[in-house]
Enzyme design. Structure first.
Site, PDB file in Angstrom:
ATOM      1  N   LYS A  90       0.818  -1.424   0.020  1.00  0.00           N
ATOM      2  CA  LYS A  90       0.090  -0.041   0.038  1.00  0.00           C
ATOM      3  C   LYS A  90       0.996   1.401   0.100  1.00  0.00           C
ATOM      4  O   LYS A  90       1.643   1.173   0.843  1.00  0.00           O
ATOM      5  CB  LYS A  90      -0.936   0.013   1.345  1.00  0.00           C
ATOM      6  N   GLN A 111       7.179   3.958   3.865  1.00  0.00           N
ATOM      7  CA  GLN A 111       5.820   3.624   3.932  1.00  0.00           C
ATOM      8  C   GLN A 111       5.532   2.176   5.042  1.00  0.00           C
ATOM      9  O   GLN A 111       4.798   1.989   5.414  1.00  0.00           O
ATOM     10  CB  GLN A 111       5.513   3.250   2.511  1.00  0.00           C
ATOM     11  N   LYS A 114       5.201   3.407   8.538  1.00  0.00           N
ATOM     12  CA  LYS A 114       4.390   4.219   8.678  1.00  0.00           C
ATOM     13  C   LYS A 114       2.886   3.368   8.403  1.00  0.00           C
ATOM     14  O   LYS A 114       2.129   3.656   9.439  1.00  0.00           O
ATOM     15  CB  LYS A 114       4.281   5.082   7.390  1.00  0.00           C
ATOM     16  N   LYS A 126       5.362   1.856  -3.105  1.00  0.00           N
ATOM     17  CA  LYS A 126       5.445   3.010  -3.636  1.00  0.00           C
ATOM     18  C   LYS A 126       5.485   3.241  -5.093  1.00  0.00           C
ATOM     19  O   LYS A 126       6.231   2.117  -5.668  1.00  0.00           O
ATOM     20  CB  LYS A 126       6.230   3.976  -3.056  1.00  0.00           C
ATOM     21  N   GLY A 165      -2.663   8.268  -4.536  1.00  0.00           N
ATOM     22  CA  GLY A 165      -1.963   9.524  -4.686  1.00  0.00           C
ATOM     23  C   GLY A 165      -0.906   9.876  -3.869  1.00  0.00           C
ATOM     24  O   GLY A 165      -0.544   9.387  -2.720  1.00  0.00           O
ATOM     25  N   ASP A 166      -0.152  10.798  -4.564  1.00  0.00           N
ATOM     26  CA  ASP A 166       1.188  11.605  -3.759  1.00  0.00           C
ATOM     27  C   ASP A 166       1.487  12.653  -4.666  1.00  0.00           C
ATOM     28  O   ASP A 166       0.420  13.144  -5.521  1.00  0.00           O
ATOM     29  CB  ASP A 166       2.284  10.618  -3.864  1.00  0.00           C
ATOM     30  N   THR A 209      -4.669  13.636   5.187  1.00  0.00           N
ATOM     31  CA  THR A 209      -3.168  13.602   5.440  1.00  0.00           C
ATOM     32  C   THR A 209      -3.022  14.885   6.411  1.00  0.00           C
ATOM     33  O   THR A 209      -2.512  15.041   7.411  1.00  0.00           O
ATOM     34  CB  THR A 209      -2.478  13.663   4.328  1.00  0.00           C
ATOM     35  N   SER A 376      -6.875   5.656   3.571  1.00  0.00           N
ATOM     36  CA  SER A 376      -6.904   4.785   2.457  1.00  0.00           C
ATOM     37  C   SER A 376      -7.133   3.350   3.066  1.00  0.00           C
ATOM     38  O   SER A 376      -8.023   2.654   2.242  1.00  0.00           O
ATOM     39  CB  SER A 376      -5.394   4.782   1.727  1.00  0.00           C
TER      40      SER A 376
HETATM   41  P1  NDP Z   1       0.611  17.833  -4.256  1.00  0.00           P
HETATM   42  O1  NDP Z   1       1.226  17.478  -5.562  1.00  0.00           O
HETATM   43  O2  NDP Z   1      -0.688  18.025  -3.949  1.00  0.00           O
HETATM   44  O3  NDP Z   1       1.338  19.039  -3.600  1.00  0.00           O
HETATM   45  C1  NDP Z   1       2.660  19.133  -3.651  1.00  0.00           C
HETATM   46  C2  NDP Z   1       3.144  20.493  -3.151  1.00  0.00           C
HETATM   47  O4  NDP Z   1       4.421  20.721  -2.795  1.00  0.00           O
HETATM   48  C3  NDP Z   1       3.102  21.841  -4.149  1.00  0.00           C
HETATM   49  O5  NDP Z   1       2.615  22.931  -3.762  1.00  0.00           O
HETATM   50  C4  NDP Z   1       4.082  21.737  -4.986  1.00  0.00           C
HETATM   51  O6  NDP Z   1       4.589  22.962  -5.904  1.00  0.00           O
HETATM   52  C5  NDP Z   1       5.243  21.620  -3.505  1.00  0.00           C
HETATM   53  N1  NDP Z   1       6.373  21.177  -4.345  1.00  0.00           N
HETATM   54  C6  NDP Z   1       6.521  19.817  -4.697  1.00  0.00           C
HETATM   55  N2  NDP Z   1       7.703  19.307  -5.188  1.00  0.00           N
HETATM   56  C7  NDP Z   1       8.607  20.312  -4.982  1.00  0.00           C
HETATM   57  C8  NDP Z   1       9.697  20.755  -5.015  1.00  0.00           C
HETATM   58  N3  NDP Z   1      10.600  19.940  -5.661  1.00  0.00           N
HETATM   59  N4  NDP Z   1      10.226  21.956  -4.803  1.00  0.00           N
HETATM   60  C9  NDP Z   1       9.432  22.753  -3.953  1.00  0.00           C
HETATM   61  N5  NDP Z   1       8.082  22.506  -3.868  1.00  0.00           N
HETATM   62  C10 NDP Z   1       7.760  21.322  -4.264  1.00  0.00           C
HETATM   63  O7  NDP Z   1       1.245  16.888  -3.393  1.00  0.00           O
HETATM   64  P2  NDP Z   1       0.923  16.524  -1.779  1.00  0.00           P
HETATM   65  O8  NDP Z   1       0.341  17.483  -1.023  1.00  0.00           O
HETATM   66  O9  NDP Z   1      -0.101  14.898  -1.966  1.00  0.00           O
HETATM   67  O10 NDP Z   1       2.231  15.864  -1.222  1.00  0.00           O
HETATM   68  C11 NDP Z   1       2.989  16.480  -0.338  1.00  0.00           C
HETATM   69  C12 NDP Z   1       4.022  16.070   0.319  1.00  0.00           C
HETATM   70  O11 NDP Z   1       3.227  14.966   1.481  1.00  0.00           O
HETATM   71  C13 NDP Z   1       4.995  14.969  -0.337  1.00  0.00           C
HETATM   72  O12 NDP Z   1       6.148  14.617   0.585  1.00  0.00           O
HETATM   73  C14 NDP Z   1       4.082  13.588  -0.187  1.00  0.00           C
HETATM   74  O13 NDP Z   1       4.850  12.327  -0.434  1.00  0.00           O
HETATM   75  C15 NDP Z   1       3.682  13.752   1.116  1.00  0.00           C
HETATM   76  N6  NDP Z   1       2.404  13.013   1.562  1.00  0.00           N
HETATM   77  C16 NDP Z   1       1.219  12.939   0.843  1.00  0.00           C
HETATM   78  C17 NDP Z   1       0.185  12.377   1.282  1.00  0.00           C
HETATM   79  C18 NDP Z   1      -1.144  12.236   0.467  1.00  0.00           C
HETATM   80  O14 NDP Z   1      -2.146  11.666   1.095  1.00  0.00           O
HETATM   81  N7  NDP Z   1      -1.336  13.023  -0.473  1.00  0.00           N
HETATM   82  C19 NDP Z   1       0.172  11.335   2.527  1.00  0.00           C
HETATM   83  C20 NDP Z   1       1.315  11.517   3.227  1.00  0.00           C
HETATM   84  C21 NDP Z   1       2.510  11.991   2.646  1.00  0.00           C
HETATM   85  P3  NDP Z   1       4.135  23.045  -7.316  1.00  0.00           P
HETATM   86  O15 NDP Z   1       2.809  22.736  -7.466  1.00  0.00           O
HETATM   87  O16 NDP Z   1       4.717  24.085  -7.952  1.00  0.00           O
HETATM   88  O17 NDP Z   1       4.955  21.789  -7.644  1.00  0.00           O
HETATM   89  O1  2IT Z   2       3.031   9.017   1.512  1.00  0.00           O
HETATM   90  C1  2IT Z   2       1.871   8.521   1.729  1.00  0.00           C
HETATM   91  O2  2IT Z   2       1.427   7.906   3.013  1.00  0.00           O
HETATM   92  C2  2IT Z   2       0.701   8.882   0.817  1.00  0.00           C
HETATM   93  N1  2IT Z   2       1.255   9.292  -0.341  1.00  0.00           N
HETATM   94  C3  2IT Z   2      -0.331   7.976   0.794  1.00  0.00           C
HETATM   95  C4  2IT Z   2      -0.492   6.751   0.379  1.00  0.00           C
HETATM   96  C5  2IT Z   2      -1.872   5.905   0.555  1.00  0.00           C
HETATM   97  O3  2IT Z   2      -1.851   4.681  -0.088  1.00  0.00           O
HETATM   98  O4  2IT Z   2      -3.096   6.619   0.778  1.00  0.00           O
END
Ligand code: NDP
Ligand code: 2IT
Length: 444
Positions: A90, A111, A114, A126, A165-166, A209, A376
């Site tokens: 997952k 992961q 976590k 992943k 997603g991520d 999240t 999830s």
């Molecule tokens: P999104 O794609 O929705 O948003 C990512 C954000 O971070 C955007 O604002 C993006 O800016 C910015 N960003 C991404 N890459 C960079 C970079 N290299 N430098 C600067 N800014 C950057 O992703 P999420 O919000 O889903 O994910 C954010 C973080 O949280 C990641 O580390 C992800 O692995 C983690 N995460 C996500 C989960 C989820 O359920 N979605 C769960 C747990 C962890 P821009 O739009 O300009 O690229």
């Molecule tokens: O980093 C993370 O935990 C996620 N992007 C969510 C993973 C998931 O299966 O919901």
């Protein structure tokens, strides 16, 4: 040389050029050293740490698709099925130009622990691609997603491996991926999470999240006699995690004043207007300059700078290694009380150590951002039952899970004399459950 050091050295040597994976490996291995030392002979004989650090399966594939000009584009797709000791693989899919095998492996490795911390039956995995959804039309994103799934579908399934997603993968991408999986497999099953609400998605998954991060942070602050109400909060990122972290922080009485994307950042002295941010990022898919234009109290700055703002709490919610030693120094100088990671590994090891040495409460991502994957797993449970729970039901379960994760991480840290070191506590608690399951299942 100790078994832990031997394994760190060997794994790094066998997997050259995977800097982020090496970093995640080191952090976990250093934390669990105390547990390994108690069982060194047995673990070594069973090559337990080598098995933990080698993915069960690693898939890499070609993703050809046609752009709007009729030009064929070729991207690389990945899925790393890291560990299935406690449940089906997952973990999310990341679409970002920086994606490579080292990044997917770091995320897959994190992961494992976590998912274990959530207390739910999910293993670690992943995937993703170096595809950049930015600036692409919906048709191009669909073409890419369909091609990506045309290979991936044979490796996944509701009881085998369940992506989500991520970065760069949200509701739109999950919808296209689900449609193609169903078409190819002739199965309507919960093979992906983060689905739309009309086709098996769970209420609260979008928020999970960010909300979970605040439930965890609040539990950590409370345990240390700090009230979140009235606190100034610096948030980085402007995506899924950042938006719902800001929303929940406000609901709890905090005042988030920043957000950022890859080109710049916002300081809003009145506090971030989360509805405006949603409209710009979720609906119009615009840059943060549009936020500054629409709001008088907001300043837009090019580049990096969120961590220079004076705040009580910092929530890095963008990407790996975005909070470095110089940022940690600036936060400490400005009197920060707590840093809680919404992103995966956003804080470098040096920055984490600096914050901890300066008595800043530090919540590691694999514990504090586990609310997304936990919800999830709740989506998987609803899909298996062919039922949908209410927002309140899922939100209450999420809150309970996050408070339990905090309690378990804090208890594990205390048990090993590492009081308030939630990094070590989370790694130890996550590790112990996986190891017990691996040992019970023999040499596989
Ligand atoms: P999104 O794609 O929705 O948003 C990512 C954000 O971070 C955007 O604002 C993006 O800016 C910015 N960003 C991404 N890459 C960079 C970079 N290299 N430098 C600067 N800014 C950057 O992703 P999420 O919000 O889903 O994910 C954010 C973080 O949280 C990641 O580390 C992800 O692995 C983690 N995460 C996500 C989960 C989820 O359920 N979605 C769960 C747990 C962890 P821009 O739009 O300009 O690229
Ligand atoms: O980093 C993370 O935990 C996620 N992007 C969510 C993973 C998931 O299966 O919901």
């Amino acid at each position: 040389m100790s078994y832990v050091d031997e394994v760190i050295e060997t794994i790094i040597e066998q997997n050259p050029g995977e800097a982020e994976f090496h970093q995640a490996l080191r952090e976990v291995m250093e934390s669990i050293r105390v547990v390994v030392e108690e069982n060194e002979e047995e673990y070594k004989k069973n090559a337990l740490l080598e098995r933990l650090a080698n993915p069960e399966r690693q898939i890499k594939f070609r993703v050809p698709w046609v752009d709007d000009n009729g030009q064929v584009q070729v991207n690389t797709g990945y899925r790393v099925q890291f560990n299935s000791a406690i449940g089906p693989y997952k973990g999310g899919l990341r679409f970002h130009p920086s994606v490579n095998i080292g990044i997917i492996k770091f995320l897959g490795f994190e992961q494992i622990f976590k998912n274990s911390l959530t207390g739910l039956p999910i293993g670690g995995g992943k995937g993703g691609s170096n595809f950049d959804p930015k600036g692409k039309s919906d048709r191009e994103v669909m073409a890419f997603c369909q091609s990506f799934m045309t290979e991936l579908y044979r490796h996944i399934g509701a009881d085998t491996d369940v992506p989500a997603g991520d970065i760069g993968v949200g509701a739109r991408e999950v919808g296209f991926l689900f449609g193609q999986y169903k078409r190819l497999s002739n199965l309507y099953e919960g093979v992906l999470t983060g689905k739309g609400l009309t086709f098996g998605g769970s209420l609260t998954r979008t928020e999970a999240t960010g909300y979970g991060l605040l439930y965890f942070t609040n539990a950590m602050l409370k345990a240390n006699d700090i009230d979140i109400a009235g606190k100034t909060i610096a948030v980085s990122g402007a995506g899924n995690v950042a938006i719902y972290a800001i929303e929940k922080a406000q609901q709890l009485g905090g005042k988030p004043v920043t957000c950022s994307d890859s080109t710049g950042w916002i300081y809003d002295s009145e506090g971030i207007d989360v509805e405006l941010l949603k409209e710009i990022k979720e609906v119009k898919r615009e840059r943060l300059t549009a936020y500054a234009k629409a709001r008088e109290s907001a300043e837009y700055h090019e580049g990096k700078g969120v961590w220079t703002v004076k705040c009580d709490i910092a929530l890095p919610c963008a990407t790996q290694n975005e909070l470095q030693l110089e940022d940690a120094k600036s936060l400490v100088e400005n009197g920060v009380l707590a840093v809680a990671e919404g992103a995966n590994m956003p804080t470098t090891i040096e920055a984490t150590e600096y914050l901890q040495e300066n008595d800043v409460l530090f919540a590691p991502g694999k514990a504090s951002n586990a609310g997304g994957v936990a919800t999830s797993a709740l989506e998987m449970a609803q899909n298996s039952q062919r039922l949908s729970w209410t927002f309140e039901e899922v939100d209450a379960k999420l809150q309970n899970i996050m408070e339990n994760i905090f309690a378990n991480a804090a208890a594990a840290a205390e048990e090993y004399g590492l009081d308030k070191n939630y990094v070590a506590g989370a790694n130890i608690a996550g590790f112990k459950k996986v190891v017990e399951a691996m040992n019970a299942q023999g040499i596989v």
